[in-house]
Design a protein around this motif. Structure first.
Motif: not given
Length: 92
Positions: A40-43, A49-51, A63-80
């Motif tokens: 799970i990433f955050k657009n 959320a993007v599953l 890189k491919k994910l960001e090319a498809a949907i834009g910048y994704v947030d990889l911060s642990s706070l979001f994932l927690q």
């Protein structure tokens, strides 16, 4: 819903660690490629959320994910914010 369509399954919560695809495969006795891992990433453009569901033996290209949907947030706070579980599902 699945049962109403003739698909009966038994769901079992596993006691062993399933943090990684390798752990999950070992816990249920299969190969990593037979595991469907969910990421799970955050657009950051939409704040939604993007599953991503991928084979356990494959890596997801950020890189491919960001090319498809834009910048994704990889911060642990979001994932927690999410609880992580793996359940073994077998036909009943």
């Amino acid at each position: 819903m699945l049962a109403s369509r003739g698909h009966n399954f038994t769901v079992t919560e596993l006691a062993d660690s399933t943090r990684t695809a390798k752990d999950a495969a070992n816990a249920i006795g299969c190969t990593e490629s037979q595991i469907a891992k969910s990421l799970i990433f955050k657009n950051s453009n939409t704040e939604k959320a993007v599953l991503i569901i991928a084979s356990g033996s494959n890596q997801v290209s950020v890189k491919k994910l960001e090319a498809a949907i834009g910048y994704v947030d990889l911060s642990s706070l979001f994932l927690q914010q999410f609880d992580w579980y793996l359940y073994k599902v077998e036909p009943a």
